[in-house]
Design a protein around this motif. Structure first.
Motif, PDB file in Angstrom:
ATOM      1  N   UNK A  73     -11.213  23.109  21.746  1.00 37.22           N
ATOM      2  CA  UNK A  73     -10.802  22.100  20.764  1.00 37.22           C
ATOM      3  C   UNK A  73     -11.479  22.425  19.437  1.00 37.22           C
ATOM      4  N   UNK A  74     -11.099  23.566  18.854  1.00 36.51           N
ATOM      5  CA  UNK A  74     -11.704  23.978  17.604  1.00 36.51           C
ATOM      6  C   UNK A  74     -11.128  25.284  17.116  1.00 36.51           C
ATOM      7  N   UNK A  75     -11.690  25.777  16.012  1.00 40.94           N
ATOM      8  CA  UNK A  75     -11.223  27.005  15.378  1.00 40.94           C
ATOM      9  C   UNK A  75     -12.240  28.106  15.612  1.00 40.94           C
ATOM     10  N   UNK A  76     -11.757  29.246  16.051  1.00 39.79           N
ATOM     11  CA  UNK A  76     -12.605  30.396  16.350  1.00 39.79           C
ATOM     12  C   UNK A  76     -12.807  31.250  15.099  1.00 39.79           C
ATOM     13  N   UNK A  77     -14.005  31.788  14.943  1.00 33.94           N
ATOM     14  CA  UNK A  77     -14.280  32.765  13.894  1.00 33.94           C
ATOM     15  C   UNK A  77     -13.704  34.089  14.400  1.00 33.94           C
ATOM     16  N   UNK A  78     -12.423  34.305  14.107  1.00 36.68           N
ATOM     17  CA  UNK A  78     -11.713  35.453  14.656  1.00 36.68           C
ATOM     18  C   UNK A  78     -11.590  36.571  13.629  1.00 36.68           C
ATOM     19  N   UNK A  79     -10.933  37.629  14.009  1.00 44.43           N
ATOM     20  CA  UNK A  79     -10.709  38.767  13.128  1.00 44.43           C
ATOM     21  C   UNK A  79     -11.754  39.852  13.302  1.00 44.43           C
ATOM     22  N   UNK A  80     -11.567  40.929  12.581  1.00 41.23           N
ATOM     23  CA  UNK A  80     -12.457  42.085  12.684  1.00 41.23           C
ATOM     24  C   UNK A  80     -13.893  41.726  12.330  1.00 41.23           C
ATOM     25  N   UNK A  81     -14.071  40.860  11.354  1.00 36.67           N
ATOM     26  CA  UNK A  81     -15.428  40.460  10.949  1.00 36.67           C
ATOM     27  C   UNK A  81     -15.889  39.181  11.641  1.00 36.67           C
ATOM     28  N   UNK A  82     -15.076  38.602  12.505  1.00 34.32           N
ATOM     29  CA  UNK A  82     -15.421  37.363  13.201  1.00 34.32           C
ATOM     30  C   UNK A  82     -16.465  37.588  14.278  1.00 34.32           C
ATOM     31  N   UNK A  83     -17.140  36.490  14.632  1.00 36.36           N
ATOM     32  CA  UNK A  83     -18.176  36.581  15.672  1.00 36.36           C
ATOM     33  C   UNK A  83     -17.847  35.717  16.897  1.00 36.36           C
ATOM     34  N   UNK A  84     -16.664  35.101  16.903  1.00 36.08           N
ATOM     35  CA  UNK A  84     -16.243  34.308  18.055  1.00 36.08           C
ATOM     36  C   UNK A  84     -16.817  32.910  18.107  1.00 36.08           C
ATOM     37  N   UNK A  85     -17.643  32.534  17.131  1.00 33.20           N
ATOM     38  CA  UNK A  85     -18.215  31.194  17.144  1.00 33.20           C
ATOM     39  C   UNK A  85     -17.110  30.162  16.882  1.00 33.20           C
ATOM     40  N   UNK A  86     -17.361  28.937  17.348  1.00 37.92           N
ATOM     41  CA  UNK A  86     -16.357  27.876  17.243  1.00 37.92           C
ATOM     42  C   UNK A  86     -16.762  26.824  16.216  1.00 37.92           C
ATOM     43  N   UNK A  87     -15.798  26.382  15.442  1.00 40.97           N
ATOM     44  CA  UNK A  87     -15.959  25.220  14.563  1.00 40.97           C
ATOM     45  C   UNK A  87     -15.142  24.129  15.223  1.00 40.97           C
ATOM     46  N   UNK A  88     -15.832  23.140  15.783  1.00 35.09           N
ATOM     47  CA  UNK A  88     -15.174  22.117  16.603  1.00 35.09           C
ATOM     48  C   UNK A  88     -14.343  21.136  15.781  1.00 35.09           C
ATOM     49  N   UNK A  89     -13.249  20.695  16.399  1.00 38.29           N
ATOM     50  CA  UNK A  89     -12.435  19.625  15.830  1.00 38.29           C
ATOM     51  C   UNK A  89     -13.253  18.337  15.900  1.00 38.29           C
ATOM     52  N   UNK A  90     -12.858  17.343  15.089  1.00 36.94           N
ATOM     53  CA  UNK A  90     -13.520  16.057  15.102  1.00 36.94           C
ATOM     54  C   UNK A  90     -13.442  15.464  16.511  1.00 36.94           C
ATOM     55  N   UNK A  91     -14.579  15.001  16.991  1.00 33.73           N
ATOM     56  CA  UNK A  91     -14.629  14.374  18.304  1.00 33.73           C
ATOM     57  C   UNK A  91     -15.011  15.322  19.431  1.00 33.73           C
ATOM     58  N   UNK A  92     -15.311  16.571  19.106  1.00 34.98           N
ATOM     59  CA  UNK A  92     -15.665  17.563  20.121  1.00 34.98           C
ATOM     60  C   UNK A  92     -16.923  18.301  19.719  1.00 34.98           C
ATOM     61  N   UNK A  93     -17.655  18.806  20.705  1.00 33.68           N
ATOM     62  CA  UNK A  93     -18.864  19.582  20.443  1.00 33.68           C
ATOM     63  C   UNK A  93     -19.062  20.568  21.601  1.00 33.68           C
ATOM     64  N   UNK A  94     -20.102  21.398  21.466  1.00 34.07           N
ATOM     65  CA  UNK A  94     -20.407  22.403  22.476  1.00 34.07           C
ATOM     66  C   UNK A  94     -20.036  23.789  21.996  1.00 34.07           C
ATOM     67  N   UNK A  95     -20.552  24.797  22.680  1.00 29.51           N
ATOM     68  CA  UNK A  95     -20.290  26.183  22.309  1.00 29.51           C
ATOM     69  C   UNK A  95     -18.795  26.479  22.292  1.00 29.51           C
ATOM     70  N   UNK A  96     -18.069  25.930  23.263  1.00 27.41           N
ATOM     71  CA  UNK A  96     -16.623  26.142  23.355  1.00 27.41           C
ATOM     72  C   UNK A  96     -15.823  24.959  22.829  1.00 27.41           C
ATOM     73  N   UNK A  97     -16.507  23.969  22.241  1.00 22.92           N
ATOM     74  CA  UNK A  97     -15.855  22.740  21.776  1.00 22.92           C
ATOM     75  C   UNK A  97     -15.109  22.078  22.936  1.00 22.92           C
TER      76      UNK A  97
END
Length: 122
Positions: A73-97
């Motif tokens: 439930x969030x947006x991944x830091x994707x792409x060649x320079x991405x690191x796979x970290x998540x930016x969670x949507x409102x109302x969600x948390x955790x490494x994977x949101x």
């Protein structure tokens, strides 16, 4: 009779250069359809996309575009320079949101942009 040909990495009747980034044809992540009858189109390796194979396909990240994004439930830091970290949507948390944030003081009926105000009783 002479036959006109293009050098490797060049295509079409005018022998134009194939798409490249930083001097690497197809960013080094694909092959160019070169030659006099070529289109100059880059056929990208698995995981890559873009005019010069310089982007990851959706849901992938890393220099080789071979890492999977795992945000639920969030947006991944994707792409060649991405690191796979998540930016969670409102109302969600955790490494994977994947953990819902519950606010029992609102009895889960508040709108996501609403503010809860506790009324004092005397």
């Amino acid at each position: 009779m002479q036959t006109r040909e293009c050098c490797a990495g060049f295509y079409g009747a005018q022998c134009e250069p194939c798409p490249q980034v930083a001097g690497n044809i197809c960013f080094g992540n694909g092959i160019c359809l070169d030659g006099i009858n070529g289109t100059g189109f880059c056929e990208c390796e698995v995981g890559f996309k873009g005019l010069a194979c310089d982007s990851c396909i959706d849901g992938k990240y890393g220099i080789n575009c071979d890492q999977d994004c795992v945000c639920i439930h969030g947006k991944c830091s994707s792409g060649i320079k991405g690191d796979g970290s998540c930016e969670c949507d409102v109302g969600w948390r955790g490494v994977k949101c994947d953990t819902e944030i519950k606010d029992d003081s609102c009895n889960n009926t508040c709108h996501t942009s609403a503010k809860y105000v506790r009324h004092q009783t005397s």
